[in-house]
Design a protein around this motif. Sequence first.
Motif, mmCIF file in Angstrom:
data_model
loop_
_atom_site.group_PDB
_atom_site.id
_atom_site.type_symbol
_atom_site.label_atom_id
_atom_site.label_comp_id
_atom_site.label_asym_id
_atom_site.label_seq_id
_atom_site.Cartn_x
_atom_site.Cartn_y
_atom_site.Cartn_z
ATOM 1 N N LEU A 23 0.831 -1.210 0.000
ATOM 2 C CA LEU A 23 0.000 0.000 0.000
ATOM 3 C C LEU A 23 0.865 1.259 0.000
ATOM 4 O O LEU A 23 0.606 2.201 -0.745
ATOM 5 C CB LEU A 23 -0.938 0.014 1.202
ATOM 6 N N ILE A 24 1.892 1.268 0.828
ATOM 7 C CA ILE A 24 2.781 2.427 0.898
ATOM 8 C C ILE A 24 3.515 2.606 -0.426
ATOM 9 O O ILE A 24 3.636 3.721 -0.940
ATOM 10 C CB ILE A 24 3.771 2.293 2.071
ATOM 11 N N ALA A 25 3.982 1.506 -0.995
ATOM 12 C CA ALA A 25 4.706 1.575 -2.270
ATOM 13 C C ALA A 25 3.814 2.103 -3.394
ATOM 14 O O ALA A 25 4.311 2.691 -4.361
ATOM 15 C CB ALA A 25 5.247 0.191 -2.633
ATOM 16 N N GLY A 26 2.511 1.928 -3.274
ATOM 17 C CA GLY A 26 1.591 2.363 -4.306
ATOM 18 C C GLY A 26 1.126 3.799 -4.199
ATOM 19 O O GLY A 26 0.364 4.274 -5.044
ATOM 20 N N VAL A 27 1.597 4.510 -3.171
ATOM 21 C CA VAL A 27 1.186 5.905 -3.010
ATOM 22 C C VAL A 27 1.925 6.763 -4.043
ATOM 23 O O VAL A 27 3.150 6.768 -4.098
ATOM 24 C CB VAL A 27 1.475 6.423 -1.580
ATOM 25 N N ALA A 28 1.158 7.465 -4.861
ATOM 26 C CA ALA A 28 1.741 8.363 -5.861
ATOM 27 C C ALA A 28 2.217 9.651 -5.197
ATOM 28 O O ALA A 28 1.740 10.021 -4.115
ATOM 29 C CB ALA A 28 0.701 8.682 -6.936
ATOM 30 N N SER A 29 3.132 10.327 -5.838
ATOM 31 C CA SER A 29 3.730 11.525 -5.242
ATOM 32 C C SER A 29 2.691 12.600 -4.918
ATOM 33 O O SER A 29 2.882 13.366 -3.980
ATOM 34 C CB SER A 29 4.816 12.098 -6.150
ATOM 35 N N ASP A 30 1.607 12.640 -5.646
ATOM 36 C CA ASP A 30 0.587 13.659 -5.380
ATOM 37 C C ASP A 30 -0.468 13.199 -4.369
ATOM 38 O O ASP A 30 -1.433 13.919 -4.110
ATOM 39 C CB ASP A 30 -0.093 14.088 -6.678
ATOM 40 N N GLN A 31 -0.276 12.023 -3.764
ATOM 41 C CA GLN A 31 -1.248 11.494 -2.808
ATOM 42 C C GLN A 31 -0.819 11.620 -1.347
ATOM 43 O O GLN A 31 -1.627 11.385 -0.455
ATOM 44 C CB GLN A 31 -1.536 10.014 -3.101
ATOM 45 N N GLU A 40 -7.273 13.749 11.530
ATOM 46 C CA GLU A 40 -6.138 14.589 11.905
ATOM 47 C C GLU A 40 -4.850 14.219 11.179
ATOM 48 O O GLU A 40 -3.819 14.837 11.409
ATOM 49 C CB GLU A 40 -5.923 14.552 13.427
ATOM 50 N N MET A 41 -4.894 13.224 10.277
ATOM 51 C CA MET A 41 -3.684 12.764 9.592
ATOM 52 C C MET A 41 -3.891 12.690 8.083
ATOM 53 O O MET A 41 -4.895 12.175 7.618
ATOM 54 C CB MET A 41 -3.282 11.361 10.068
ATOM 55 N N ASN A 42 -2.873 13.172 7.338
ATOM 56 C CA ASN A 42 -2.857 12.908 5.907
ATOM 57 C C ASN A 42 -2.121 11.580 5.692
ATOM 58 O O ASN A 42 -1.730 10.913 6.661
ATOM 59 C CB ASN A 42 -2.234 14.079 5.128
ATOM 60 N N VAL A 43 -1.921 11.187 4.444
ATOM 61 C CA VAL A 43 -1.318 9.875 4.166
ATOM 62 C C VAL A 43 0.094 9.784 4.751
ATOM 63 O O VAL A 43 0.433 8.791 5.407
ATOM 64 C CB VAL A 43 -1.314 9.578 2.653
ATOM 65 N N LEU A 44 0.911 10.808 4.531
ATOM 66 C CA LEU A 44 2.273 10.767 5.070
ATOM 67 C C LEU A 44 2.257 10.686 6.586
ATOM 68 O O LEU A 44 2.998 9.891 7.183
ATOM 69 C CB LEU A 44 3.086 11.978 4.617
ATOM 70 N N GLN A 45 1.429 11.459 7.237
ATOM 71 C CA GLN A 45 1.358 11.422 8.699
ATOM 72 C C GLN A 45 0.900 10.063 9.203
ATOM 73 O O GLN A 45 1.375 9.587 10.236
ATOM 74 C CB GLN A 45 0.419 12.525 9.198
ATOM 75 N N LEU A 46 0.013 9.414 8.466
ATOM 76 C CA LEU A 46 -0.429 8.079 8.859
ATOM 77 C C LEU A 46 0.700 7.068 8.742
ATOM 78 O O LEU A 46 0.899 6.233 9.626
ATOM 79 C CB LEU A 46 -1.630 7.643 8.011
ATOM 80 N N ALA A 72 7.486 9.155 14.370
ATOM 81 C CA ALA A 72 8.513 9.253 13.351
ATOM 82 C C ALA A 72 8.238 10.494 12.512
ATOM 83 O O ALA A 72 7.106 10.947 12.404
ATOM 84 C CB ALA A 72 8.484 8.010 12.475
ATOM 85 N N SER A 73 9.266 11.043 11.924
ATOM 86 C CA SER A 73 9.104 12.210 11.062
ATOM 87 C C SER A 73 10.100 12.106 9.914
ATOM 88 O O SER A 73 11.306 12.020 10.135
ATOM 89 C CB SER A 73 9.348 13.488 11.859
ATOM 90 N N PHE A 74 9.581 12.062 8.701
ATOM 91 C CA PHE A 74 10.417 11.947 7.509
ATOM 92 C C PHE A 74 9.608 12.440 6.315
ATOM 93 O O PHE A 74 8.403 12.638 6.408
ATOM 94 C CB PHE A 74 10.882 10.508 7.291
ATOM 95 N N GLY A 75 10.257 12.615 5.208
ATOM 96 C CA GLY A 75 9.577 13.053 3.997
ATOM 97 C C GLY A 75 9.006 11.883 3.217
ATOM 98 O O GLY A 75 9.350 10.720 3.453
ATOM 99 N N ALA A 76 8.152 12.202 2.272
ATOM 100 C CA ALA A 76 7.504 11.170 1.456
ATOM 101 C C ALA A 76 8.520 10.315 0.704
ATOM 102 O O ALA A 76 8.317 9.112 0.539
ATOM 103 C CB ALA A 76 6.530 11.827 0.474
ATOM 104 N N ASP A 77 9.629 10.925 0.292
ATOM 105 C CA ASP A 77 10.635 10.180 -0.458
ATOM 106 C C ASP A 77 11.312 9.096 0.384
ATOM 107 O O ASP A 77 11.880 8.150 -0.153
ATOM 108 C CB ASP A 77 11.680 11.128 -1.038
ATOM 109 N N ALA A 78 11.231 9.195 1.707
ATOM 110 C CA ALA A 78 11.851 8.213 2.600
ATOM 111 C C ALA A 78 10.845 7.261 3.233
ATOM 112 O O ALA A 78 11.230 6.359 3.969
ATOM 113 C CB ALA A 78 12.629 8.930 3.699
ATOM 114 N N ALA A 79 9.565 7.434 2.944
ATOM 115 C CA ALA A 79 8.523 6.683 3.646
ATOM 116 C C ALA A 79 8.682 5.173 3.520
ATOM 117 O O ALA A 79 8.607 4.448 4.513
ATOM 118 C CB ALA A 79 7.137 7.112 3.153
ATOM 119 N N LEU A 80 8.903 4.678 2.318
ATOM 120 C CA LEU A 80 9.003 3.232 2.131
ATOM 121 C C LEU A 80 10.244 2.666 2.815
ATOM 122 O O LEU A 80 10.174 1.631 3.487
ATOM 123 C CB LEU A 80 8.986 2.876 0.643
ATOM 124 N N ALA A 81 11.365 3.331 2.693
ATOM 125 C CA ALA A 81 12.593 2.867 3.342
ATOM 126 C C ALA A 81 12.455 2.881 4.861
ATOM 127 O O ALA A 81 12.921 1.959 5.546
ATOM 128 C CB ALA A 81 13.781 3.720 2.907
#
Length: 92
Positions: A23-31, A40-46, A72-81
């Motif tokens: 599911l995380i791997a399938g998140v597009a950059s605009d999602q 209270e959470m967007n996709v990255l926050q979740l 945890a706190s990181f950017g979308a580009d690091a979410a899967l890792a």
Amino acid sequence: MASSGKDPMFTVLERAIPCTRSLIAGVASDQWDASTPCPEMNVLQLVEHLVGGLTQFADTAEGEVIEPTYEASFGADAALAEFDAAAERMLT
């Protein structure tokens, strides 16, 4: 059938981790900023919340004292890792 001796919850987690990863791997950059069922959470926050939970689980299993408010706190580009690292640590 002989029991493997493994806690049934661990077996559930072993099955849930790959499903969650896909599911995380399938998140597009605009999602990443999209809303979720948690208002209270967007996709990255979740995803950050999930990684925080996995990290706390592993910390507790290793006997560490955890902060109850750890997130945890990181950017979308690091979410899967970040998810992969936390999941691997939790399962080992």
